[in-house]
Motif scaffolding. Structure first.
Motif, short mmCIF file in Angstrom:
data_model
loop_
_atom_site.label_atom_id
_atom_site.label_comp_id
_atom_site.label_asym_id
_atom_site.label_seq_id
_atom_site.Cartn_x
_atom_site.Cartn_y
_atom_site.Cartn_z
N SER A 113 99.40 18.15 100.26
CA SER A 113 98.87 18.70 101.51
C SER A 113 97.51 19.34 101.32
O SER A 113 97.29 20.10 100.36
CB SER A 113 99.86 19.74 102.07
OG SER A 113 99.30 20.38 103.19
N GLY A 114 96.59 19.04 102.22
CA GLY A 114 95.29 19.70 102.23
C GLY A 114 95.12 20.59 103.44
O GLY A 114 94.04 21.14 103.66
N GLU A 115 96.19 20.76 104.22
CA GLU A 115 96.09 21.54 105.45
C GLU A 115 96.13 23.04 105.17
O GLU A 115 96.67 23.49 104.15
CB GLU A 115 97.25 21.18 106.39
CG GLU A 115 97.17 19.79 106.95
CD GLU A 115 98.27 19.52 107.97
OE1 GLU A 115 99.17 20.37 108.11
OE2 GLU A 115 98.22 18.48 108.63
N THR A 116 95.56 23.79 106.10
CA THR A 116 95.64 25.24 106.06
C THR A 116 97.00 25.64 106.60
O THR A 116 97.25 25.62 107.79
CB THR A 116 94.52 25.85 106.93
OG1 THR A 116 93.27 25.42 106.43
CG2 THR A 116 94.56 27.36 106.91
N ARG A 117 97.89 25.99 105.67
CA ARG A 117 99.28 26.26 106.05
C ARG A 117 99.76 27.54 105.38
O ARG A 117 98.96 28.41 105.05
CB ARG A 117 100.16 25.06 105.68
CG ARG A 117 99.82 23.80 106.48
CD ARG A 117 100.63 22.62 106.01
NE ARG A 117 102.04 22.79 106.30
CZ ARG A 117 102.62 22.43 107.43
NH1 ARG A 117 101.92 21.88 108.38
NH2 ARG A 117 103.91 22.61 107.61
N ALA A 118 101.09 27.64 105.18
CA ALA A 118 101.74 28.86 104.70
C ALA A 118 100.97 29.51 103.56
O ALA A 118 100.44 28.83 102.68
CB ALA A 118 103.16 28.54 104.26
N GLY A 119 100.94 30.86 103.55
CA GLY A 119 100.10 31.53 102.57
C GLY A 119 100.68 32.75 101.89
O GLY A 119 100.04 33.29 100.98
N THR A 120 101.86 33.23 102.28
CA THR A 120 102.43 34.43 101.66
C THR A 120 103.80 34.10 101.07
O THR A 120 104.65 33.51 101.73
CB THR A 120 102.58 35.57 102.68
OG1 THR A 120 101.27 35.94 103.16
CG2 THR A 120 103.23 36.79 102.05
#
Length: 511
Positions: free
Chosen positions: A41-48
């Motif tokens: 995946s290169g998408e801006t997704r889950a981060g924490t």
């Protein structure tokens, strides 16, 4: 088919698929991961990533490289958007006595996945197969035949089990004909990654994870390793803002700054939808394929990791012949209520706090809940209040001392059920041979005498700190490989037999 020689097939190489695969590898189960895409995946997704997930990654031998790619956080801040003033913080340092990882971390999904994939390649070379799209499958009494489309043509692969980690639009779930029920919020979430200097040129001193609540328009600010992430709601039907509008929106929240650069953005439709069934014979649904939970309070990815903590050890016990197939039924029985009730209730609480309809509180209980350390199997609760651990609770990761030095409870049960006998080692508590998959030990502030026959079973508990923290007195406690309590009873001379029999019942063998 002979399932003892076949791998488990994981469909989808997102975080849940990769973590599940690492869990299987850590238990010695052969695995292959099929990913339809050309790349991760290169998408801006889950981060924490929450503390409970860190514990799972540690158990699966993947934590160190993940930490190296992340930012660690000891404060989940809550602020009033209109004034910018703090309305309270969840301080994860309150958990220092509960876990070796009293913090959460920020790392975006497109940076997390390559780290997990690299660990998988190191530990199981060739297990990840890119550009392998699942077309269909058939189940048999002793396995599953997968039909996959690849750049070199269609192929068939035999697998013992199939684990669907292929997201909210799961092909596996569709082929099974499993229905999904729930609702979708009219409000969507806008996520944007921005580069701006809030450290030196325009210091703000915001917590690295900050929730700005407001009745009209809330915002979440997340410090990622290489940027700042902003999340805010979009009204129904409103188009996604362009870059200039996103920069203006950010300034509206954080004030004037020297420079803002948009790295990427994404619009999320927010769901609370759960599959009606998580298993059909040899096929299991996991993560978003089984449950779509709002990403607020990091519930999306981290709820999925609870699935990845529960199922791999069960499959390992069946593979090794230590358990009957009936053990696999416990996966859905335990995990579905957590998604349907536990995470759903937290999601509603998160929205209520952000909309200023509910006040959040800070303290040990809030820290346990917000980091998912409060997960309790069996009653779907994620809220943990002080008190002795009960059946279903995650046991605190307390320190004892073996013959080679310090060891923690979660390390003791990493690939085994463990019976902890909190009693006086001087009195020679009776032990006998244990069945495969179970190890019973004594934990005592009195070191085992050299003539006791218990030296290789004894763990030293200076000052009875473990006994005091558990608050259970002289007890026998059975721990599962995922660190959850399976059985507790007051200690007696028959406790070794009782723990052994309970273990056999847990793994669905005759006790």
């Amino acid at each position: 088919m002979n399932t003892t020689n076949l791998p488990v097939a994981v469909i989808g190489a997102g975080p849940i698929g990769l973590i599940t695969a690492l869990g299987l590898v850590s238990h010695g189960v052969p695995v292959v991961v099929f990913e339809a895409g050309d790349d991760l995946s290169g998408e801006t997704r889950a981060g924490t990533i929450l503390t409970r997930t860190l514990e799972v990654l540690d158990r699966y031998g993947a934590l160190e490289p993940v930490l190296a790619a992340s930012l660690r956080i000891d404060e989940i801040g809550e602020l009033d958007r209109a004034t910018g003033t703090s309305t309270g913080s969840v301080l994860t340092s309150a958990l220092a006595g509960e876990t070796r990882f009293p913090f959460v971390i920020n790392v975006p999904q497109h940076e997390l996945e390559p780290v997990l994939a690299a660990v998988l390649e190191e530990r199981a070379p060739g297990a990840l197969r890119m550009r392998h799209r699942l077309v269909d499958f058939e189940q048999h009494d002793d396995g599953v035949t997968l039909h996959l489309s690849t750049p070199d043509g269609n192929v068939e692969v035999a697998a013992a089990y199939v684990l669907a980690c292929d997201g909210g639009r799961s092909t596996v779930r569709e082929r099974l004909g499993v229905e999904v029920s729930g609702h979708t919020l009219e409000q969507r979430y806008m996520l944007v990654d921005l580069v701006c200097d809030l450290d030196v040129g325009n210091p703000r001193d915001y917590p690295y994870l900050a929730y700005f609540g407001d009745r009209e328009e809330w915002m979440v600010l997340v410090r990622q390793p290489h940027c700042w992430r902003f999340v805010f709601p979009l009204d129904p039907g409103r188009p996604a803002p362009e870059s200039d509008e996103l920069r203006d929106k950010a300034r509206h929240f954080i004030g004037e700054v020297d420079e803002l650069k948009v790295l990427g953005s994404n619009v999320y439709t927010v769901h609370h939808r759960v599959a009606s069934s998580w298993r059909r014979d040899r096929v299991f649904l996991m993560g978003d394929a089984a449950h779509l939970i709002t990403p607020m309070w990091a519930l999306g990815l981290n709820t999925g990791v609870l699935d990845a903590s529960n199922l791999p050890w069960r499959l390992a016990w069946v593979y090794r012949g230590w358990a009957s197939e009936k053990l696999l039924e416990g996966y859905e029985t335990e995990q579905a209520p957590l998604a349907v009730n536990g995470s759903a209730e937290m999601a509603e609480a998160a929205r209520a706090v952000m909309d200023r309809r509910l006040e959040s509180v800070a303290g040990w209980s809030d820290a346990m809940t917000r980091t998912l350390l409060g997960v309790r199997l069996g009653d779907s609760s994620l809220v943990r209040e002080p008190g002795p651990p009960r059946v279903g609770d995650r046991v605190p990761d307390l320190r004892v001392f073996g013959l080679r030095g310090a060891v923690h409870l979660h390390e003791l049960c990493r690939d085994s059920f463990v019976g902890l006998h909190l009693t006086d080692a001087r009195r020679r508590p009776p032990f006998g041979p244990d069945p495969a998959g179970l190890r019973q030990v004594v934990v005592s502030r009195w070191d085992a005498p050299h003539d006791s026959g218990l030296r290789d079973r004894a763990y030293f508990d200076p000052g009875s700190s473990v006994r005091e923290r558990l608050g259970l007195g002289d007890v026998a406690v059975l721990l599962r490989p995922d660190g959850h309590v399976a059985f507790v009873e007051p200690w007696t001379a028959r406790s070794w037999c009782n723990v052994r029999d309970q273990y056999l019942r847990e793994v669905c063998l005759e006790g």
